[in-house]
Design a protein around this motif. Sequence first.
Motif, PDB file in Angstrom:
ATOM      1  N   SER A 231      -2.299   2.838  -3.878  1.00  0.00           N
ATOM      2  CA  SER A 231      -1.692   1.929  -3.436  1.00  0.00           C
ATOM      3  C   SER A 231      -2.458   1.680  -2.685  1.00  0.00           C
ATOM      4  O   SER A 231      -3.499   2.355  -1.861  1.00  0.00           O
TER       5      SER A 231
ATOM      6  N   GLY B  11       8.183  -1.496  -1.830  1.00  0.00           N
ATOM      7  CA  GLY B  11       6.726  -1.597  -0.631  1.00  0.00           C
ATOM      8  C   GLY B  11       5.515  -2.328  -1.041  1.00  0.00           C
ATOM      9  O   GLY B  11       4.804  -3.363  -0.338  1.00  0.00           O
TER      10      GLY B  11
ATOM     11  N   ILE C  45       1.989   6.289  -9.069  1.00  0.00           N
ATOM     12  CA  ILE C  45       3.286   6.917  -9.551  1.00  0.00           C
ATOM     13  C   ILE C  45       3.026   7.641 -10.636  1.00  0.00           C
ATOM     14  O   ILE C  45       2.426   7.482 -11.200  1.00  0.00           O
TER      15      ILE C  45
ATOM     16  N   ILE D 130       9.671  -1.490   4.765  1.00  0.00           N
ATOM     17  CA  ILE D 130       9.506  -1.104   4.290  1.00  0.00           C
ATOM     18  C   ILE D 130       8.537  -0.278   3.981  1.00  0.00           C
ATOM     19  O   ILE D 130       6.865  -0.876   4.404  1.00  0.00           O
TER      20      ILE D 130
ATOM     21  N   THR E 128       4.537   0.548   2.335  1.00  0.00           N
ATOM     22  CA  THR E 128       3.867  -0.013   1.407  1.00  0.00           C
ATOM     23  C   THR E 128       3.257   1.349   0.561  1.00  0.00           C
ATOM     24  O   THR E 128       2.884   1.233  -0.584  1.00  0.00           O
ATOM     25  N   THR E 129       4.044   2.812   0.946  1.00  0.00           N
ATOM     26  CA  THR E 129       3.685   3.654  -0.673  1.00  0.00           C
ATOM     27  C   THR E 129       4.666   3.907  -1.150  1.00  0.00           C
ATOM     28  O   THR E 129       4.519   4.572  -2.033  1.00  0.00           O
ATOM     29  N   THR E 130       5.920   3.140  -0.887  1.00  0.00           N
ATOM     30  CA  THR E 130       6.917   3.241  -2.053  1.00  0.00           C
ATOM     31  C   THR E 130       6.747   1.711  -3.205  1.00  0.00           C
ATOM     32  O   THR E 130       6.239   1.427  -2.924  1.00  0.00           O
ATOM     33  N   PRO E 131       7.381   2.116  -4.461  1.00  0.00           N
ATOM     34  CA  PRO E 131       7.346   0.617  -5.293  1.00  0.00           C
ATOM     35  C   PRO E 131       7.386  -0.839  -4.817  1.00  0.00           C
ATOM     36  O   PRO E 131       6.997  -1.946  -5.137  1.00  0.00           O
TER      37      PRO E 131
END
Length: 366
Positions: free
Chosen positions: A37, A141, A44, A134, A136-139
Amino acid sequence: MKSSLKIGSVLGIPIRLHITFLLILPLIAFSFAAGPSPFGFSAISDPIMRYALGTIAGILLFACVLVHEVAHSYVAIRNRIKISDITLYLFGGVSSMEEVPRNPGVEARIAVVGPLTSIAIGIACGALLLVTGIPTTTPLGIMIFLMTYLNILLGIFNILPAFPMDGGRVLRALLAMRMPYIAATRWAVFTGKMFAYLLGIVGLFMGLSGIWFIIIAFFIYVAAGEEERSTITSVMLDGVKVRDIMTKAVDTIDSGASLSSCLQTMFQKKHLGYPVLENGRLAGIVTLSDVSKVPETARDSTFVRDVMTRNVITLKPDDDAADALQKISQRRVGRVVVMEGDRLAGIISRTDIVRAIELQGALSKQ
């Protein structure tokens, strides 16, 4: 086997996927799935989700490449240059123009709009991240960050003055304002090949991680050479008409002739393809390849009309010789029939065109 697959059209232009695209997509999906990431989805835990997101990111990347190419095509069409198709390849896309833009200003505008479009997409995605906040650690993002980073990188990379990339085309356009077009092309190709050498050397010193640099360098070098040959051919044929180089005394074969008789004619006349007449009118074309498909024992009882190609590719005497070369190359045929109304006016072969190019080259050196 066809090397590309049509998947749709934009602005009336066929969009094709080359087989190399289908080969590279799984590798790109894997690299995104395994990347840390915010450059990938390795954080994930679910492997299926990782590779699904990697595949979606790969498809979005090539969608952005397609938008890049559509921008080129749109400006070309606005300048009355036809685009035969857009093909997505291993390392990007290619808008196939039916003619080389000879106006340096037009070529520069067509070339520069692609990188500007990619950079604009990247900036828009980056702005979206900032406005929405949002992580940048989320899908989602990570996906938006990838599109930001890769589109800006794509735009910057393409604007480098390395022919045949967009920056190299801008360089040729600038040079063409000060020297003959062929000379400008050769200088632009030289810079492209030097860039390919440099990229390849950098790749060699990077070890295994530099393999992509070497592959990209190879494709740039080959593409630059092919573009140089294509441009020189186009320029050499500039102003040459089909009537200037076609063979006017055309040998023909009647549709009712047997294949044995047809083969005898081919042996005597030393040509491997002939227009076929039926009641004095053009009905098709027959080649040695057509005849060879019939067993030798059946050639006496099989007639030319049974094996000839009825969908004949034709040209007019006033068509450009460059159009003839394009049709011969695209359709992978050896010759094209020339018609003047309903009258058979001549035939033009690949050999006729090559001879014309050689003669034009000799005249230009005088």
